[in-house]
Design a protein around this motif. Structure first.
Motif, PDB file in Angstrom:
ATOM      1  N   GLY A 272      46.026  27.095  47.476  1.00  0.00           N
ATOM      2  CA  GLY A 272      45.888  28.107  48.540  1.00  0.00           C
ATOM      3  C   GLY A 272      46.014  29.545  48.095  1.00  0.00           C
ATOM      4  O   GLY A 272      45.835  30.440  48.947  1.00  0.00           O
ATOM      5  N   GLN A 273      45.770  29.696  46.852  1.00  0.00           N
ATOM      6  CA  GLN A 273      45.781  31.040  46.195  1.00  0.00           C
ATOM      7  C   GLN A 273      44.628  31.355  45.630  1.00  0.00           C
ATOM      8  O   GLN A 273      44.361  32.404  45.280  1.00  0.00           O
ATOM      9  CB  GLN A 273      46.910  31.158  45.214  1.00  0.00           C
ATOM     10  CG  GLN A 273      48.323  31.063  45.469  1.00  0.00           C
ATOM     11  CD  GLN A 273      49.348  31.155  44.568  1.00  0.00           C
ATOM     12  OE1 GLN A 273      49.732  30.108  43.857  1.00  0.00           O
ATOM     13  NE2 GLN A 273      49.551  32.571  43.935  1.00  0.00           N
ATOM     14  N   ALA A 274      43.390  30.539  45.631  1.00  0.00           N
ATOM     15  CA  ALA A 274      42.213  31.144  45.297  1.00  0.00           C
ATOM     16  C   ALA A 274      41.657  32.163  45.861  1.00  0.00           C
ATOM     17  O   ALA A 274      41.091  33.001  45.152  1.00  0.00           O
ATOM     18  CB  ALA A 274      41.067  29.599  45.034  1.00  0.00           C
ATOM     19  N   ALA A 275      41.553  32.193  47.259  1.00  0.00           N
ATOM     20  CA  ALA A 275      41.017  33.329  48.030  1.00  0.00           C
ATOM     21  C   ALA A 275      41.482  34.504  47.793  1.00  0.00           C
ATOM     22  O   ALA A 275      40.842  35.715  47.665  1.00  0.00           O
ATOM     23  CB  ALA A 275      40.980  32.900  49.464  1.00  0.00           C
ATOM     24  N   SER A 276      42.764  34.431  47.391  1.00  0.00           N
ATOM     25  CA  SER A 276      43.502  35.666  47.338  1.00  0.00           C
ATOM     26  C   SER A 276      43.168  36.275  45.813  1.00  0.00           C
ATOM     27  O   SER A 276      42.947  37.612  45.734  1.00  0.00           O
ATOM     28  CB  SER A 276      44.974  35.604  47.359  1.00  0.00           C
ATOM     29  OG  SER A 276      45.818  36.595  46.867  1.00  0.00           O
ATOM     30  N   ILE A 277      42.995  35.413  44.777  1.00  0.00           N
ATOM     31  CA  ILE A 277      42.710  35.891  43.461  1.00  0.00           C
ATOM     32  C   ILE A 277      41.248  36.305  43.537  1.00  0.00           C
ATOM     33  O   ILE A 277      40.948  37.301  42.933  1.00  0.00           O
ATOM     34  CB  ILE A 277      42.752  34.708  42.609  1.00  0.00           C
ATOM     35  CG1 ILE A 277      44.304  34.163  42.235  1.00  0.00           C
ATOM     36  CG2 ILE A 277      42.143  35.312  40.967  1.00  0.00           C
ATOM     37  CD1 ILE A 277      44.451  33.002  41.553  1.00  0.00           C
ATOM     38  N   LYS A 278      40.290  35.745  44.349  1.00  0.00           N
ATOM     39  CA  LYS A 278      39.005  36.007  44.485  1.00  0.00           C
ATOM     40  C   LYS A 278      38.821  37.330  45.046  1.00  0.00           C
ATOM     41  O   LYS A 278      38.219  38.311  44.622  1.00  0.00           O
ATOM     42  CB  LYS A 278      38.343  35.018  45.173  1.00  0.00           C
ATOM     43  CG  LYS A 278      37.472  33.795  44.464  1.00  0.00           C
ATOM     44  CD  LYS A 278      36.608  33.043  45.449  1.00  0.00           C
ATOM     45  CE  LYS A 278      35.684  32.193  44.648  1.00  0.00           C
ATOM     46  NZ  LYS A 278      34.812  32.858  43.705  1.00  0.00           N
ATOM     47  N   ASN A 279      39.552  37.784  46.289  1.00  0.00           N
ATOM     48  CA  ASN A 279      39.543  38.782  46.792  1.00  0.00           C
ATOM     49  C   ASN A 279      40.070  39.924  45.961  1.00  0.00           C
ATOM     50  O   ASN A 279      39.362  41.152  45.961  1.00  0.00           O
ATOM     51  CB  ASN A 279      40.186  38.889  48.022  1.00  0.00           C
ATOM     52  CG  ASN A 279      39.634  38.000  49.258  1.00  0.00           C
ATOM     53  OD1 ASN A 279      38.455  37.954  49.095  1.00  0.00           O
ATOM     54  ND2 ASN A 279      40.637  37.491  50.039  1.00  0.00           N
ATOM     55  N   GLU A 280      40.957  39.690  45.260  1.00  0.00           N
ATOM     56  CA  GLU A 280      41.568  40.554  44.310  1.00  0.00           C
ATOM     57  C   GLU A 280      40.500  41.005  43.138  1.00  0.00           C
ATOM     58  O   GLU A 280      40.285  42.263  42.832  1.00  0.00           O
ATOM     59  CB  GLU A 280      42.865  40.000  43.370  1.00  0.00           C
ATOM     60  CG  GLU A 280      43.610  41.169  42.601  1.00  0.00           C
ATOM     61  CD  GLU A 280      44.909  40.560  41.958  1.00  0.00           C
ATOM     62  OE1 GLU A 280      45.476  41.246  41.341  1.00  0.00           O
ATOM     63  OE2 GLU A 280      45.434  39.433  42.544  1.00  0.00           O
ATOM     64  N   ALA A 281      39.900  40.175  42.680  1.00  0.00           N
ATOM     65  CA  ALA A 281      38.834  40.222  41.621  1.00  0.00           C
ATOM     66  C   ALA A 281      37.559  41.118  42.477  1.00  0.00           C
ATOM     67  O   ALA A 281      37.153  42.016  41.706  1.00  0.00           O
ATOM     68  CB  ALA A 281      38.291  38.914  41.147  1.00  0.00           C
ATOM     69  N   LEU A 282      37.137  40.994  43.410  1.00  0.00           N
ATOM     70  CA  LEU A 282      36.129  41.451  44.136  1.00  0.00           C
ATOM     71  C   LEU A 282      36.470  42.918  44.343  1.00  0.00           C
ATOM     72  O   LEU A 282      35.541  43.809  44.132  1.00  0.00           O
ATOM     73  CB  LEU A 282      35.986  40.724  45.549  1.00  0.00           C
ATOM     74  CG  LEU A 282      35.060  39.512  45.312  1.00  0.00           C
ATOM     75  CD1 LEU A 282      35.060  38.718  46.671  1.00  0.00           C
ATOM     76  CD2 LEU A 282      33.540  39.647  44.789  1.00  0.00           C
ATOM     77  N   ALA A 283      37.910  43.083  44.728  1.00  0.00           N
ATOM     78  CA  ALA A 283      38.184  44.546  45.128  1.00  0.00           C
ATOM     79  C   ALA A 283      37.999  45.163  43.983  1.00  0.00           C
ATOM     80  O   ALA A 283      37.761  46.485  43.651  1.00  0.00           O
ATOM     81  CB  ALA A 283      39.624  44.576  45.683  1.00  0.00           C
ATOM     82  N   LEU A 284      38.666  44.698  42.457  1.00  0.00           N
ATOM     83  CA  LEU A 284      38.639  45.583  41.416  1.00  0.00           C
ATOM     84  C   LEU A 284      37.172  45.851  41.104  1.00  0.00           C
ATOM     85  O   LEU A 284      36.745  46.701  40.520  1.00  0.00           O
ATOM     86  CB  LEU A 284      39.425  44.581  40.333  1.00  0.00           C
ATOM     87  CG  LEU A 284      39.344  45.355  38.888  1.00  0.00           C
ATOM     88  CD1 LEU A 284      40.581  44.706  38.154  1.00  0.00           C
ATOM     89  CD2 LEU A 284      38.265  45.014  38.131  1.00  0.00           C
ATOM     90  N   LEU A 285      36.347  44.778  41.244  1.00  0.00           N
ATOM     91  CA  LEU A 285      34.971  45.151  40.647  1.00  0.00           C
ATOM     92  C   LEU A 285      34.165  46.169  41.724  1.00  0.00           C
ATOM     93  O   LEU A 285      33.454  47.183  41.104  1.00  0.00           O
ATOM     94  CB  LEU A 285      34.164  43.949  40.786  1.00  0.00           C
ATOM     95  CG  LEU A 285      34.237  42.728  39.824  1.00  0.00           C
ATOM     96  CD1 LEU A 285      33.623  41.474  40.369  1.00  0.00           C
ATOM     97  CD2 LEU A 285      34.056  42.884  38.504  1.00  0.00           C
TER      98      LEU A 285
END
Length: 241
Positions: free
Chosen positions: A105-118
């Motif tokens: 359930g946390q994968a999307a949150s990690i992805k969104n965090e990574a995308l925001a940083l990029l």
């Protein structure tokens, strides 16, 4: 079965065998980007909430070389910060592009965090960092201009190429690369500049003629004050007694 399907199948079997308690898993790398070659490996990012540290390990399993990057749900944040500080977003890039193989359930949150940083990009350079890079490039250019040793020039030019790539991308607020990622990072910034960059250094390695390299470097520095040597200082000098 396609290469991508084969990779996903192998990655899932690998996780079942070696990381059965993993809570979030991404498969990333050239396989996911559709850029696989005969020497491609599987880049797998594993999140395990029971860990208090991170580590990296290499395997050869299920017909694939595998690089696994293991994190807790806290350590990856430190790596995201470190990657942004050095302007090489290796872990955020893998998380952003990765295929989700396992999710608590946390994968999307990690992805969104990574995308925001990029999207934010690296920390911007301050004037002292621009001047430091100008000074380093100036020293390399002086070495190259004064050298009569072709063997030494090979390594001076190699270092110069890396520093010019870093300078151009950092002053423009872009992520930098390393190894094969240098050209990829330059293309993301500006295709025309990347082609010119490759052409200049490719010609040098074919002909050993260094004037175009020197002229190219000077043109890169020109909008930022050109070469820098006289008056450059690190730290604060002490007054004479």
């Amino acid at each position: 079965m396609t290469i991508r399907d084969s990779a996903v199948h192998a990655a899932k079997k690998f996780i079942e065998q070696y990381f059965p308690v993993a809570e979030v898993v991404f498969l990333a790398g050239s396989i996911v980007r559709g850029e696989a070659t005969e020497s491609s490996d599987l880049d797998i990012i594993v999140f395990d909430g029971s860990l208090d540290h991170s580590y990296r390990k290499s395997f050869v399993e299920f017909g694939w070389p595998i690089e696994v990057f293991v994190h807790s749900f806290h350590t990856y944040k430190d790596f995201f910060k470190e990657n942004r500080d050095r302007a090489r977003p290796s872990l955020p890039q893998m998380c952003a592009e990765g295929i989700i193989l396992k999710d608590n359930g946390q994968a999307a949150s990690i992805k969104n965090e990574a995308l925001a940083l990029l999207k934010r990009g690296p920390l911007p350079w301050k004037s002292k960092e621009v001047d430091s890079a100008r000074y380093e490039i100036t020293n390399l250019l002086d070495d190259l201009e004064g050298s009569t040793n072709p063997a030494e020039d090979l390594f001076t030019v190699s270092r110069l190429a890396a520093k010019i790539h870093e300078f151009v991308l950092r002053v423009n607020g872009c992520w930098i690369g390393e190894g094969k990622w240098i050209v990829r990072a330059l293309k993301e910034f500006n295709e025309e500049f990347a082609e010119c960059f490759v052409s200049i250094f490719d010609e040098y390695y074919k002909t050993r003629q260094k004037q175009r390299v020197i002229g190219f470097a000077d043109n890169v520095l020109k909008p930022y004050g050109g070469r820098l040597f006289e008056g450059y200082s690190i730290g604060k000098s002490r007054p004479k007694e």
